[in-house]
Write a protein that holds these residues in place. Structure first.
Motif, short mmCIF file in Angstrom:
data_model
loop_
_atom_site.label_atom_id
_atom_site.label_comp_id
_atom_site.label_asym_id
_atom_site.label_seq_id
_atom_site.Cartn_x
_atom_site.Cartn_y
_atom_site.Cartn_z
N LEU A 82 35.58 -23.36 -27.47
CA LEU A 82 35.84 -22.66 -26.21
C LEU A 82 34.56 -22.47 -25.42
O LEU A 82 34.41 -21.50 -24.68
CB LEU A 82 36.53 -21.31 -26.48
CG LEU A 82 37.93 -21.39 -27.09
CD1 LEU A 82 38.48 -20.01 -27.38
CD2 LEU A 82 38.88 -22.18 -26.18
N PRO A 138 35.81 -22.33 -21.44
CA PRO A 138 37.02 -21.59 -21.76
C PRO A 138 38.24 -21.93 -20.93
O PRO A 138 39.33 -21.41 -21.20
CB PRO A 138 36.60 -20.14 -21.55
CG PRO A 138 35.53 -20.21 -20.52
CD PRO A 138 34.78 -21.48 -20.79
N GLU A 156 29.31 -18.12 -22.85
CA GLU A 156 29.42 -18.96 -24.05
C GLU A 156 28.09 -19.52 -24.53
O GLU A 156 28.04 -20.19 -25.56
CB GLU A 156 30.41 -20.11 -23.78
CG GLU A 156 31.86 -19.68 -23.69
CD GLU A 156 32.18 -18.96 -22.40
OE1 GLU A 156 33.18 -18.23 -22.35
OE2 GLU A 156 31.42 -19.14 -21.41
#
Length: 297
Positions: A37, A40, A58
């Motif tokens: 992810l 995402p 992330e």
């Protein structure tokens, strides 16, 4: 076939196979580093941008996931080039045109399946399906490479008919091994996302040993086909091809046990995934070599 076709067709088919293998490896890297992810959303990486953005939550995972998505474009170009090359230089050969179209269609399916995987939070079933479809595409791409090396037209068995049947049973066993392998990974620590891993929920030890049992059956079948090919073959090509399958299988088994007894380090698991793709390539080559055209004997 025109001289240009003899030069460019095998090169394009080989390039198509190479990128199909590479995207499996990079997809494995995404999963094993918990970067599933890293982007995402899909088809965008983050809302409002198709590429990673600065200060994205992330972190470095976004680059790994985006790199895998970028390689999808390369795979798509290679698949389109393959269909064009086969149509341009081998249009009469349905044995090449059909698998070329399968690869192109499969790439589109993979793109959609990848999007579903992201949107479902790395559901382990869609992740496994994503990998298994990739194995099918590697098979089709490998078939194109090895079948194109032979002439068109009818091909005769170079071994006893029972050997080919046993070869197909071996392929079925390989499919079971691969499917169980995805369940092993999806039940362990490398299930896709660093923060919220999605797992099957099976006991990793039990699934690992079930996978190992299937591998042992597969090894026995490979040895049987290898020996039978050598004993009944009218040429050494089939025996050599199945010897290569056996060699890759043994290497794969050694790496598999190494990863199990060393706590599943992601780098070793990645090698295991790479060898899985090589095994599919070797097995496809071995099945092709069980037959030959009249000019190939």
């Amino acid at each position: 076939m025109a001289p240009a076709g003899r030069v460019w067709l095998p090169r394009i088919l080989l390039a198509n196979l190479v990128v199909e293998v590479l995207i499996v490896v990079t997809g494995g890297l995404v999963r094993l580093t918990g970067s599933g992810l890293g982007c995402p959303t899909w088809p965008q990486c983050v809302p409002g941008s198709y590429t990673p953005v600065p200060h994205q939550a992330e972190g470095w995972h976004r680059y790994i996931e985006f790199g895998n998505r970028t390689l999808t474009s390369v795979v798509s170009i290679a698949a389109i080039a393959t269909v064009y090359a086969v149509w341009r230089w081998a249009a009469r050969r349905r044995d090449l045109l059909v698998p070329a179209l399968v690869v192109l269609g499969g790439v589109a399916v993979q793109a959609v399946l990848g999007g579903i995987t992201v949107r479902t939070g790395l559901n382990p079933y869609t992740v496994s399906a994503h990998f298994l479809v990739s194995m099918c595409l590697v098979t089709a791409a490998a078939y194109l490479v090895f079948r194109a090396q032979e002439g068109e037209g009818a091909r005769d068995l170079t071994v006893h008919p029972l050997v080919e049947r046993l070869g197909w049973v071996t392929c079925a066993a390989a499919a079971v091994v691969l499917a169980l392998g995805t369940v092993v990974t999806g039940s362990g620590p490398h299930s896709g996302d660093a923060d919220e891993p999605a797992r099957f929920g099976f006991d990793p030890r039990t699934i690992s040993w079930l996978h190992a049992d299937a591998v042992m059956l597969f090894v026995g079948l490979v040895v049987a086909v290898w020996i039978a090919s050598r004993l009944t073959g009218s040429s050494p090509a089939a025996g050599r091809a199945w010897a290569a399958v056996f060699a890759v299988t043994i290497a794969q088994g050694l790496v598999g046990y190494t990863q199990y007894f060393t706590g599943l380090p992601w780098a070793v698991v990645l090698v295991h995934m790479f060898l899985a793709t090589l095994l599919v390539v070797a097995l496809t080559r071995a099945m092709v070599r069980l037959r030959a055209g009249t000019d190939d004997h």
